[in-house]
Design a protein around this motif. Structure first.
Motif, mmCIF file in Angstrom:
data_model
loop_
_atom_site.group_PDB
_atom_site.id
_atom_site.type_symbol
_atom_site.label_atom_id
_atom_site.label_comp_id
_atom_site.label_asym_id
_atom_site.label_seq_id
_atom_site.Cartn_x
_atom_site.Cartn_y
_atom_site.Cartn_z
ATOM 1 N N GLN A 11 0.892 3.842 10.695
ATOM 2 C CA GLN A 11 1.960 2.857 10.766
ATOM 3 C C GLN A 11 3.108 3.272 11.407
ATOM 4 O O GLN A 11 4.003 2.563 12.103
ATOM 5 N N HIS A 12 3.720 4.599 10.709
ATOM 6 C CA HIS A 12 4.815 5.101 11.115
ATOM 7 C C HIS A 12 4.959 5.650 12.766
ATOM 8 O O HIS A 12 5.639 5.418 13.485
ATOM 9 N N PHE A 13 3.674 6.342 13.036
ATOM 10 C CA PHE A 13 3.431 6.599 14.287
ATOM 11 C C PHE A 13 3.633 5.656 15.381
ATOM 12 O O PHE A 13 3.962 5.522 16.578
ATOM 13 N N GLU A 14 3.387 4.131 15.016
ATOM 14 C CA GLU A 14 3.222 3.024 15.914
ATOM 15 C C GLU A 14 4.521 2.476 16.175
ATOM 16 O O GLU A 14 4.808 1.513 16.845
ATOM 17 N N THR A 15 5.442 2.750 15.263
ATOM 18 C CA THR A 15 6.895 2.135 15.381
ATOM 19 C C THR A 15 7.680 2.788 16.576
ATOM 20 O O THR A 15 7.552 3.870 17.252
ATOM 21 N N THR A 16 8.355 1.814 17.103
ATOM 22 C CA THR A 16 9.210 2.140 18.254
ATOM 23 C C THR A 16 10.080 3.241 18.090
ATOM 24 O O THR A 16 10.091 4.306 18.973
ATOM 25 N N LYS A 17 10.700 3.438 16.816
ATOM 26 C CA LYS A 17 11.567 4.675 16.793
ATOM 27 C C LYS A 17 10.803 5.976 16.677
ATOM 28 O O LYS A 17 11.534 7.222 17.244
ATOM 29 N N ASN A 69 0.757 -1.112 0.068
ATOM 30 C CA ASN A 69 -0.174 -0.179 -0.081
ATOM 31 C C ASN A 69 0.744 1.380 0.120
ATOM 32 O O ASN A 69 0.538 2.289 0.638
ATOM 33 N N ASN A 70 2.144 1.281 -0.660
ATOM 34 C CA ASN A 70 2.920 2.472 -0.746
ATOM 35 C C ASN A 70 3.519 2.847 0.636
ATOM 36 O O ASN A 70 4.103 3.974 0.550
ATOM 37 N N CYS A 71 3.324 1.921 1.575
ATOM 38 C CA CYS A 71 3.840 2.264 3.042
ATOM 39 C C CYS A 71 5.319 1.780 3.364
ATOM 40 O O CYS A 71 5.983 2.145 4.137
#
Length: 410
Positions: free
Chosen positions: A218-224, A46-48
């Protein structure tokens, strides 16, 4: 734009495979390729997600190409002004009403910062571009990631509506990057408040495509990302002297004071103006104490002496030195070298360090040589001293023999 109906074809058909080949060539030419990877437009990624080019081809063949992704803006295809027509739902109406050959004239100061009556409109227009998901997609998570084609498009849009002899692309890009990061921060706050995707899309005032929302969440949920958010929050909490100028820049504030017929205010004077309310109140105790110290220092200045910007001016003595690459109370776009002796860059410091190390190694070698020569001379002196002692012993023996012979002769 070429025919892209192949996206709807069967995945094993010749048209579809040739279409995939066309897309891959376009993506490699126009978008950012990171370590041999591109954004994968398959139904799964999905281009993510970034995939190796060969893996992206496999995904597109196996899972299918996103059915509605006919304008390849994630892969460098620009939205032409004639196609977009507006800057998002909250577009700048007054700039849209201008004819193609009509432009706002922007005045800038000697540092390249916008001032005058059109300055706010100028910054507002850049902000609209930063919040437009077609102009600045949210699927890129850092300004460095954003392909140059999008940045060039922003600059071209700005030039279509504004003009001025001192308007610089560097300032526009810095302003756009800052406002884009602020926009992403606001979207993070919205997501923390509502959590669900549907709720976020409902309460967001700007229409953001669902695929961009999904990629952003999806990016907001990453640990980094979470760690960086907490770090930024902690840094913000450490801010000791928040200003209350709102959207008005320090450059505009200075220009207004000069227009009133007064001399350009010093850094200390601007600090007081931007940290004090109309009623004379300060936002916190630290600010109040700093202003009291500044007023005390200013009252002790000899008559006719100005508190010009310097590493040791009143403001620096009270609140501390400027951060690297910044000048307190002058805002974005002003370099320390414009006021102070230019500090060496990191590369220059590295070169200087290498030269000093070489000189130090040279000095060490010379010291070692001197010590070696000294040790050799000491050994020679010790050997000479030993020979002298041996000669002295022989002389003493000879003298004793002579004395014995003389005694026996008598």
């Amino acid at each position: 734009m070429e025919d892209r109906s192949w996206i709807q074809k069967e995945r094993m058909s010749i048209e579809y495979v040739k279409g995939v080949e066309t897309f891959i060539k376009f993506a490699i030419t126009n978008s950012m390729v990171i370590d041999g990877k591109i954004r994968c437009p398959c139904e799964k990624c999905n281009n993510c997600l970034f995939q190796l080019i060969r893996d992206a081809i496999d995904h597109i063949i196996s899972f299918g190409f996103l059915q509605n992704y006919t304008h390849w803006h994630y892969h460098g295809e620009l939205v032409m002004p004639s196609q977009s027509g507006q800057v998002g739902p909250s577009h700048a109406l007054k700039t849209r009403r201008l004819g193609r050959k009509q432009k706002f004239k922007v005045e800038v100061n000697k540092h390249g910062q916008p001032i005058g009556e059109k300055a706010q409109k100028f910054s507002s227009f850049i902000g609209k571009l930063a919040r437009n998901p077609q102009v600045t997609p949210l699927t890129y998570h850092t300004w460095k990631e954003l392909p140059q084609t999008y940045k060039d498009d922003v600059w071209n849009r700005v030039k279509e509506k504004f003009e001025g002899p001192g308007v610089k692309v560097t300032w526009v890009m810095k302003e756009h990057a800052k406002l884009w990061r602020c926009w992403r921060c606001n979207l993070r706050k919205l997501y923390k408040k509502h959590k669900a995707l549907e709720s976020c899309m409902k309460h967001c005032k700007v229409t953001i495509p669902e695929d961009q929302w999904r990629c952003l969440i999806q990016h907001f949920e990453t640990t980094k990302s979470k760690e960086q958010s907490e770090k930024n929050k902690a840094n913000r909490a450490m801010l000791k002297f928040p200003h209350n100028t709102g959207t008005k820049s320090f450059a505009r504030l200075r220009a207004e004071k000069v227009a009133e017929g007064t001399p350009e205010p010093s850094r200390a004077e601007v600090f007081i103006m931007t940290r004090t309310s109309k009623k004379g109140n300060c936002q916190n105790q630290a600010t109040g104490e700093a202003i009291a110290q500044i007023n005390e220092a200013m009252s002790q200045l000899p008559e006719g002496i100005r508190d010009d910007p310097a590493p040791t001016d009143i403001l620096s003595r009270v609140i501390g030195p400027d951060k690297y690459g910044q000048v307190h109370t002058y805002g974005m776009g002003v370099k320390p070298s414009e006021f102070f002796d230019e500090a060496p860059s990191r590369s220059e410091l590295m070169v200087q360090n290498a030269v000093l190390r070489e000189q130090l190694d040279d000095l060490h070698n010379k010291v070692d040589q001197v010590e070696a020569n000294q040790a050799e001379k000491i050994r020679q002196l010790e050997a000479s001293s030993k020979k002298v002692n041996e000669l002295q012993v022989q002389i003493n023996l000879l003298m004793d023999m002579i004395k014995n012979e003389e005694a026996s002769g008598n």
